[in-house]
Design an enzyme around this catalytic site. Sequence first.
Site, mmCIF file in Angstrom:
data_model
loop_
_atom_site.group_PDB
_atom_site.id
_atom_site.type_symbol
_atom_site.label_atom_id
_atom_site.label_comp_id
_atom_site.label_asym_id
_atom_site.label_seq_id
_atom_site.Cartn_x
_atom_site.Cartn_y
_atom_site.Cartn_z
ATOM 1 N N GLY A 1 3.181 3.691 15.273
ATOM 2 C CA GLY A 1 3.539 2.865 16.419
ATOM 3 C C GLY A 1 2.802 3.243 17.680
ATOM 4 O O GLY A 1 3.286 3.004 18.786
ATOM 5 N N SER B 1 -1.079 5.860 10.482
ATOM 6 C CA SER B 1 -1.496 5.526 11.834
ATOM 7 C C SER B 1 -1.054 6.634 12.800
ATOM 8 O O SER B 1 -1.409 7.785 12.600
ATOM 9 C CB SER B 1 -0.947 4.149 12.232
ATOM 10 O OG SER B 1 -1.641 3.625 13.334
#
Length: 547
Positions: free
Chosen positions: A154, A231
Site C-alpha cells: 500500500g 510491493s
Amino acid sequence: MSHARRLLRAVRWTLIPVTVTALAVAFTSAQASTVGHPQSTAGSAHSLLVRTANGVVRGAATTEGRQFLGIPYAQSPTGALRWQAPRRAADWRGVRDATEYGDYCAQNTYWAPGYSTQHTTEDCLDVNVYTPPATSRTASLAARLPVLVWIHGGANIGGDARDIVPDTFARRTNSIVVTVDYRIGAFGFLTLPGTTGNFALLDQQQALRWVRSNIGAFGGDAGRVTLAGQSAGGSAVCAQLASPAGRGLFRAAIIESGAYFDCGGSTRAQAETTGLAFAKKLGCTDAATAAACLRAKPAKAILDAQNGTGPETWNPTVGGRELPVQPAEAFTSGQASRVPVMNGATSDEGLVFAYDSFDRWGNALTADAYPKALTSAFGDTIGAKALARYPLSTYERPGYAYAAAYGDYLFACPALRADTRLAQRGRVYSYEFADRTSPLFASLPQDADFDFGATHAAELNYLFKPYGISARLDAEQRALADQMTAYWASFIHGSAPSAPGQPVMPDQKSAPGTVLQLRTASRGGNSATSETGKAHNCDLWDAAAGS
C-alpha cells in the site's frame, strides 16, 4: 529519482498488499467466491478456543479451516503511545471474540474495495490467523506446521491485512498464515527529534514476537516462520532482513515486487527535515516539542495534512538502531540476516502505473508526448537514452512503451540487483511472473481498454483471494497456479522452491543471473533464463542507479 517517486506516489493504490506466499500443490477450480461463513460442525467448539499469552480467543470454522481475526498483538498506539515503540498487548479475562476483523489503521481514501472513506482509527495493531482444518493447540511438536507471516502493501500509506484472504492458501499448503496490520503513513514513519521514525518496522517486529510466543497454540511451529510481503510489504521484508532487531524472528523470507528504489529509506537528516516540515503544516513549529504537539492533534487532522504525500515522504529512516545502514549495503556487507530468500517481480510491472498516469484520466499518452513523458520521469539524459531503448515502433501504444521503461526502472532491474546483493549473504531464489494472460487484479477497472498483462500484483490472483475474491482462472491458468503453489509451499516448508515436473527455481549462488519465468503452457511454460536483465535493459537502469 524524484520524478519517478512522484509517479509512484500518484498510483499508491496499486501497491496494496496482496502478497505472494505459497499456495498449495492442489489448487481446486478457482471460482469467484468470498470467505466461507462460520459453520457449526461436530467437535469444532473446542478447537475454536485457543489460549494465547494474553488470554483465550474464540475463532470461527469456515469451509477452509479455522480463522481467528482481530487479535491484538500490541496496545493501542494512541495518546502518549502515538509515535512510541509498540508495547505488549494487555491481558484480558474471559473469552475474546476473534470472528471479525479489527479496525483499519488510520489512512486516507482511494478507490480500491473498502477504502471509499477515510479511516481515522489508530487502535489497529492486530493479527489474523488462518489454519488448515486439522491443526489444534494439542498438536505435537513434530506435527506443528510452518508459518507464513504476511505484510501487506500500500505504498506505506494505505492497505490492510484483510486485503488478502489466505484461508484457501493455508489449507492447500498445509501451513498457517498470519496477516499483520501495522501503522502506516505519518503514524508509522514520521521522524522527529526524539523519535525513531520506524514505528511500522517496530510494529512488524512486535507482531513477529507475538507469533513466536503464541503460534504453537494454533498448531504452528515458531521455529519455521517465513516473512513475506508484496510491493511496500516486500520492501518491508527487505528492511527486516537488514534490521538487527529482526534477526531470529523468521527463518526465511519472500520479497514480491518489493526491491524498488533498492529497498532504500531516508537518512536520519532527510527524515527529520521532512518530519519537521510536516509538523509545521499542523502548527507545531518548535522542533523540541513537535512530537508532543502532534500527539495532541486528532487523527483526522494528521491524515488531512498527509494528503498528497507518498513513498518519498513515508519510508524507513536509516541510520539508527532499527536500520543502521541501507538494506543494499547490509546485504553486501554481511550485516543482514542470512536466511534463505525468494525474490522476484512481474514482467510487466509498469502497465498499471502507466494506465493510472494517463489512460485512467482520459488522457492517453500520444506519440508526440512520449519523449517528454520519459524525460519528465527520468531526467533529460536518461530519458533520451530510454527513448532509444524503448522505441514506439516496438509497442502497440505509447502508453505500453512508457510502461515498459517505468517497470524496468522501478521493479525488474532493482529485483535483479537485489538478487546479486542478497546472494552475498545467503541463498536467494529468483523468479519472474510472466503470465500475460493473467486475470485483472480485483482493484483494477475490469472494463478498461488497456492490456494490463502481467502487471504489478498480477501474481497474487494465483496465490490468494485478493479482497476475499477468487480470480476466475481457465484450465491453463489453474495449472500454473498449482505449479506456483508448489514452488511457494516447498519454500515455506523449508526446501528450495520446486514443483513436480518443473524446473527448480534458480539459486543465485550456483546460477547467478538466472531467473525462473512463470508462464502458462501455451505461452512457453516455466523456464529458467539468464536473459532477463537484457530483456529489461538493465545495463541502462543499473547505470542510472549508480550500480
